[in-house]
Design a protein around this motif. Sequence first.
Motif, short mmCIF file in Angstrom:
data_model
loop_
_atom_site.label_atom_id
_atom_site.label_comp_id
_atom_site.label_asym_id
_atom_site.label_seq_id
_atom_site.Cartn_x
_atom_site.Cartn_y
_atom_site.Cartn_z
N VAL A 11 -41.03 35.16 -12.43
CA VAL A 11 -39.59 35.33 -12.27
C VAL A 11 -39.32 36.56 -11.40
N VAL A 12 -38.41 36.41 -10.44
CA VAL A 12 -38.04 37.49 -9.53
C VAL A 12 -36.52 37.63 -9.56
N GLY A 13 -36.07 38.84 -9.81
CA GLY A 13 -34.62 39.10 -9.84
C GLY A 13 -34.25 39.77 -11.15
N ILE A 14 -33.63 40.90 -11.06
CA ILE A 14 -33.37 41.73 -12.24
C ILE A 14 -32.54 41.00 -13.29
N SER A 15 -31.43 40.39 -12.90
CA SER A 15 -30.57 39.76 -13.91
C SER A 15 -31.24 38.52 -14.51
N VAL A 16 -31.99 37.78 -13.72
CA VAL A 16 -32.68 36.59 -14.23
C VAL A 16 -33.78 37.01 -15.20
N ILE A 17 -34.53 38.04 -14.86
CA ILE A 17 -35.57 38.54 -15.77
C ILE A 17 -34.92 38.99 -17.08
N ARG A 18 -33.81 39.73 -16.98
CA ARG A 18 -33.12 40.21 -18.18
C ARG A 18 -32.68 39.04 -19.06
N GLN A 19 -32.08 38.01 -18.44
CA GLN A 19 -31.62 36.85 -19.21
C GLN A 19 -32.77 36.16 -19.93
N LEU A 20 -33.87 35.94 -19.22
CA LEU A 20 -35.00 35.24 -19.83
C LEU A 20 -35.66 36.10 -20.91
N PHE A 21 -35.72 37.41 -20.69
CA PHE A 21 -36.28 38.31 -21.70
C PHE A 21 -35.44 38.26 -22.97
N LEU A 22 -34.13 38.42 -22.84
CA LEU A 22 -33.24 38.43 -24.01
C LEU A 22 -33.25 37.10 -24.75
N ALA A 23 -33.52 36.01 -24.03
CA ALA A 23 -33.59 34.68 -24.65
C ALA A 23 -34.96 34.39 -25.26
N GLY A 24 -35.90 35.32 -25.12
CA GLY A 24 -37.25 35.11 -25.66
C GLY A 24 -38.09 34.15 -24.85
N LEU A 25 -37.77 33.99 -23.57
CA LEU A 25 -38.49 33.04 -22.73
C LEU A 25 -39.51 33.68 -21.80
N LEU A 26 -39.67 35.00 -21.84
CA LEU A 26 -40.71 35.67 -21.04
C LEU A 26 -41.96 35.82 -21.90
N ASP A 27 -43.06 35.30 -21.40
CA ASP A 27 -44.33 35.42 -22.12
C ASP A 27 -45.06 36.71 -21.78
N ALA A 28 -44.80 37.26 -20.61
CA ALA A 28 -45.44 38.51 -20.20
C ALA A 28 -44.52 39.24 -19.24
N LEU A 29 -44.33 40.53 -19.49
CA LEU A 29 -43.56 41.41 -18.63
C LEU A 29 -44.45 42.55 -18.21
N THR A 30 -44.76 42.61 -16.92
CA THR A 30 -45.59 43.68 -16.39
C THR A 30 -44.68 44.69 -15.70
N LEU A 31 -44.86 45.95 -16.09
CA LEU A 31 -44.10 47.05 -15.49
C LEU A 31 -45.08 47.99 -14.82
N THR A 32 -44.93 48.16 -13.52
CA THR A 32 -45.70 49.17 -12.80
C THR A 32 -44.82 50.41 -12.71
N THR A 33 -45.18 51.42 -13.47
CA THR A 33 -44.39 52.65 -13.52
C THR A 33 -44.95 53.64 -12.50
N HIS A 34 -44.11 53.99 -11.54
CA HIS A 34 -44.48 54.97 -10.53
C HIS A 34 -44.06 56.36 -11.02
#
Length: 180
Positions: free
Chosen positions: A116-139
Amino acid sequence: MRRITAHLFHSLDGVVSAPNLFQFDQFDDGCAAAMGRSLASTDEVILGRVAYDEWAGYWPTNTEDGFGEFINPIRKNVASRTLSGELAWQNSHLIDGDLLEFAAALREGEGGDCTVVGISVIRQLFLAGLLDALTLTTHPVVAGEGQRLFLGDGPMTRLTLLEHVVTEKGNIIATYGPRG
């Protein structure tokens, strides 16, 4: 069943928009390797409208760094309430109907990962429990201003750390999944 995943670059203060403004001197071989691993299992993408507009204006003609060779031929599902008709970018399709229903059905299907690409789409899928993996590269930078993924408007959600690595330039790449 396939996985729905997302990978975002972000600053220490949580900014995920316009990472090109803060990551240019921090992106290293470790970041490139993590991106390669993520893309290797991906065979479909969901894009938000803003991401689609930005990427469709750039990637079709840019194949010099390898990402264009990946993203141009892959199936791209675009979530938008404002776009209509045929999309110009190769293999791009508007999502017909509700994003969450589409993602849930896609997840139940066969195939590789869907990124998934796009901040609002990622947020929606995360809040709905539909993201199986969220990778964050912290700079290791404080961006100061910009969009953040989490706005403080959702429920407290505990995650499980699935894997992590620290790169030579001090980036922390952490992948989280649902707890339990």
